[in-house]
Design a protein around this motif. Sequence first.
Motif, PDB file in Angstrom:
ATOM      1  N   THR A 110      28.741 -42.149 -30.947  1.00 31.25           N
ATOM      2  CA  THR A 110      27.524 -42.477 -31.690  1.00 31.25           C
ATOM      3  C   THR A 110      27.016 -43.827 -31.220  1.00 31.25           C
ATOM      4  O   THR A 110      27.710 -44.840 -31.316  1.00 31.25           O
ATOM      5  CB  THR A 110      27.785 -42.501 -33.200  1.00 31.25           C
ATOM      6  OG1 THR A 110      28.208 -41.196 -33.618  1.00 31.25           O
ATOM      7  CG2 THR A 110      26.514 -42.866 -33.955  1.00 31.25           C
ATOM      8  N   LYS A 166      21.526 -42.632 -32.564  1.00 31.28           N
ATOM      9  CA  LYS A 166      21.158 -42.779 -33.971  1.00 31.28           C
ATOM     10  C   LYS A 166      20.209 -43.954 -34.164  1.00 31.28           C
ATOM     11  O   LYS A 166      20.548 -45.099 -33.888  1.00 31.28           O
ATOM     12  CB  LYS A 166      22.405 -42.977 -34.829  1.00 31.28           C
ATOM     13  CG  LYS A 166      22.110 -43.008 -36.325  1.00 31.28           C
ATOM     14  CD  LYS A 166      23.393 -43.009 -37.135  1.00 31.28           C
ATOM     15  CE  LYS A 166      23.098 -42.954 -38.639  1.00 31.28           C
ATOM     16  NZ  LYS A 166      24.336 -42.878 -39.435  1.00 31.28           N
ATOM     17  N   ARG A 167      19.026 -43.632 -34.633  1.00 30.93           N
ATOM     18  CA  ARG A 167      18.024 -44.654 -34.894  1.00 30.93           C
ATOM     19  C   ARG A 167      18.414 -45.455 -36.133  1.00 30.93           C
ATOM     20  O   ARG A 167      18.740 -44.890 -37.178  1.00 30.93           O
ATOM     21  CB  ARG A 167      16.668 -43.978 -35.100  1.00 30.93           C
ATOM     22  CG  ARG A 167      15.517 -44.930 -35.376  1.00 30.93           C
ATOM     23  CD  ARG A 167      14.263 -44.132 -35.719  1.00 30.93           C
ATOM     24  NE  ARG A 167      13.147 -45.027 -35.937  1.00 30.93           N
ATOM     25  CZ  ARG A 167      12.055 -45.063 -35.182  1.00 30.93           C
ATOM     26  NH1 ARG A 167      11.945 -44.240 -34.172  1.00 30.93           N
ATOM     27  NH2 ARG A 167      11.087 -45.907 -35.451  1.00 30.93           N
ATOM     28  N   VAL A 168      18.350 -46.782 -36.018  1.00 26.48           N
ATOM     29  CA  VAL A 168      18.700 -47.650 -37.136  1.00 26.48           C
ATOM     30  C   VAL A 168      17.653 -48.756 -37.242  1.00 26.48           C
ATOM     31  O   VAL A 168      17.308 -49.388 -36.238  1.00 26.48           O
ATOM     32  CB  VAL A 168      20.102 -48.269 -36.958  1.00 26.48           C
ATOM     33  CG1 VAL A 168      20.384 -49.285 -38.059  1.00 26.48           C
ATOM     34  CG2 VAL A 168      21.166 -47.179 -36.975  1.00 26.48           C
ATOM     35  N   ASP A 214      19.542 -38.528 -33.936  1.00 29.75           N
ATOM     36  CA  ASP A 214      19.545 -38.648 -35.396  1.00 29.75           C
ATOM     37  C   ASP A 214      18.487 -39.672 -35.781  1.00 29.75           C
ATOM     38  O   ASP A 214      18.664 -40.874 -35.584  1.00 29.75           O
ATOM     39  CB  ASP A 214      20.933 -39.090 -35.880  1.00 29.75           C
ATOM     40  CG  ASP A 214      21.031 -39.211 -37.399  1.00 29.75           C
ATOM     41  OD1 ASP A 214      19.989 -39.051 -38.080  1.00 29.75           O
ATOM     42  OD2 ASP A 214      22.136 -39.460 -37.897  1.00 29.75           O
ATOM     43  N   ASN A 242      17.609 -40.527 -38.727  1.00 29.00           N
ATOM     44  CA  ASN A 242      18.116 -41.351 -39.816  1.00 29.00           C
ATOM     45  C   ASN A 242      17.083 -41.582 -40.916  1.00 29.00           C
ATOM     46  O   ASN A 242      17.048 -42.640 -41.543  1.00 29.00           O
ATOM     47  CB  ASN A 242      18.601 -42.692 -39.254  1.00 29.00           C
ATOM     48  CG  ASN A 242      19.569 -43.401 -40.171  1.00 29.00           C
ATOM     49  OD1 ASN A 242      20.194 -42.781 -41.035  1.00 29.00           O
ATOM     50  ND2 ASN A 242      19.698 -44.697 -39.993  1.00 29.00           N
ATOM     51  N   LYS A 243      16.225 -40.572 -41.164  1.00 28.43           N
ATOM     52  CA  LYS A 243      15.212 -40.766 -42.204  1.00 28.43           C
ATOM     53  C   LYS A 243      15.836 -40.890 -43.589  1.00 28.43           C
ATOM     54  O   LYS A 243      15.228 -41.458 -44.491  1.00 28.43           O
ATOM     55  CB  LYS A 243      14.197 -39.623 -42.187  1.00 28.43           C
ATOM     56  CG  LYS A 243      14.694 -38.294 -42.735  1.00 28.43           C
ATOM     57  CD  LYS A 243      13.589 -37.273 -42.820  1.00 28.43           C
ATOM     58  CE  LYS A 243      14.083 -35.982 -43.477  1.00 28.43           C
ATOM     59  NZ  LYS A 243      13.054 -34.951 -43.571  1.00 28.43           N
ATOM     60  N   SER A 244      17.055 -40.391 -43.757  1.00 20.90           N
ATOM     61  CA  SER A 244      17.719 -40.512 -45.049  1.00 20.90           C
ATOM     62  C   SER A 244      17.971 -41.968 -45.420  1.00 20.90           C
ATOM     63  O   SER A 244      18.140 -42.306 -46.593  1.00 20.90           O
ATOM     64  CB  SER A 244      19.039 -39.742 -45.044  1.00 20.90           C
ATOM     65  OG  SER A 244      19.900 -40.228 -44.037  1.00 20.90           O
ATOM     66  N   ALA A 245      17.982 -42.844 -44.404  1.00 19.68           N
ATOM     67  CA  ALA A 245      18.137 -44.278 -44.658  1.00 19.68           C
ATOM     68  C   ALA A 245      16.789 -44.981 -44.786  1.00 19.68           C
ATOM     69  O   ALA A 245      16.718 -46.203 -44.735  1.00 19.68           O
ATOM     70  CB  ALA A 245      18.948 -44.910 -43.535  1.00 19.68           C
ATOM     71  N   ASP A 297      16.045 -35.218 -38.694  1.00 17.73           N
ATOM     72  CA  ASP A 297      15.827 -36.318 -39.631  1.00 17.73           C
ATOM     73  C   ASP A 297      15.002 -37.442 -39.022  1.00 17.73           C
ATOM     74  O   ASP A 297      15.212 -38.618 -39.339  1.00 17.73           O
ATOM     75  CB  ASP A 297      17.174 -36.850 -40.141  1.00 17.73           C
ATOM     76  CG  ASP A 297      17.894 -35.828 -40.996  1.00 17.73           C
ATOM     77  OD1 ASP A 297      17.451 -35.586 -42.129  1.00 17.73           O
ATOM     78  OD2 ASP A 297      18.882 -35.238 -40.518  1.00 17.73           O
TER      79      ASP A 297
END
Length: 449
Positions: free
Chosen positions: A88, A114-116, A146, A148-151, A191
């Motif tokens: 990841t 994974k986008r952050v 990912d 990461n829209k949940s974040a 996401d």
Amino acid sequence: MSVPDELRRYVPRTDLYDSLELVHYHMPVEQPPATASYIIFKKGNKTYAKNGTYGHIEYEDTDAAKVINDALDSLGDNGGKILIKNGTYVITSTIKIMHDNIQLLGESWNTILKRVGQSLDGPVIGVGGVREKIVNNVVVANLQIDGNKSAGVTTPVDCKGLLFHPPIPSSPYTEDKYMHHNIAYRVYAHDCGSEGISFDFNIESKCIECRCEDNNWLDIAMYDGFRNVVAYCNTKGGKGGFNLNNLANSIIIGCISKDHTETDATGFKMGTEVAERPAKNNILANCISVNDYIPFDTGSFVDGTYSGGHIIANNIIMNASAPSYLRRAVRCLVIGNKWVNTDGHGLYIWGGSRNQIVGNTFYNIGVSSNNTYSCILVRTVSTGDTIKNIIKENYFYSDAANKPAYGVNEFDADVDYNVIAENIFEGMATDNIRQQGTNDQIYDNITLS
């Protein structure tokens, strides 16, 4: 036998890597054939780029995107292959592919980008950067994005997963202003705050065996192009499955769209949104729409314009909330499709002429309300624009408690000059055909008890 000193090459010693990650100190010049120009891997909180030919580390940083971009930039337009090992990778800036002939490959969908954070004002991967450069012959494959829209990572509008996009061209839209021969293969994008995978202004590009789920806008989009292919892809959730507007001579085949249930969310959208770049001569074939609000929407979405020459063949539409549309469509062939258990109308012909609706099955249409909906609803957008359509050799059947009012419903008085022939009707609530046109040709239809 020891290697002579003249055939040795110094590689800096480091204690950060084990023998599997880095060849230490003296190493023969002759190496096994390179699997990639660069191999990207993680160890601890750092990401490393190892030269695939010579085995030494060239780039390292805690910022994974910086390492990947440094490796990509070093390749130039001669191209090469970047292999990202499983793991990841936290992405806080866009990975930009700015050169032709590049392959950016993961090992599998366990290679996760994974986008952050909100600082990433663009896609996770941008082929051509963020609308900065025409780039051709690029492959992105075998990796997971990912969003990461949940974040809460849902803005800005460019919060996409994978974007293929040149600088926005201006009229005239000549092919030299488009990108060519780019491929997304087995990319899993989910996401994302906007589209999962998006091709804009591409020619002869392909999206193959990709999977997109639960993106905040559309799953797979392909806007403005020629001779493109979308094949064997799956989409689920979000505000739309496949959006393929302003395309010409392109094909979408063997794809699945599922659970796009928001109002007006469309499984397969294929039409004209910009009048000067009309959609024409596209094929939608062997696809499945399940639980989509609108299964497919084909034609023109611009007042006063029409879209034509499309083939819609051998698709299955199940459990739709709203109709499939042919709107402002001309010379389209709708053949061999099957509609099953739709809440509303089956097929809605809304302004269009010279279309052929042949050999389709409509089973249990309008099940949400008895005697309300029709298997095929035919209406005008402008006076007299829905004429000379052929509706032939279709099977209209209902054994549900709530039955369709009509098999074919010419709703407006100026729907005329159509042929409705050799169809089979069984179980309609009011009548098989509601005829408005005085010049229609209606013959050889069969009613089964």
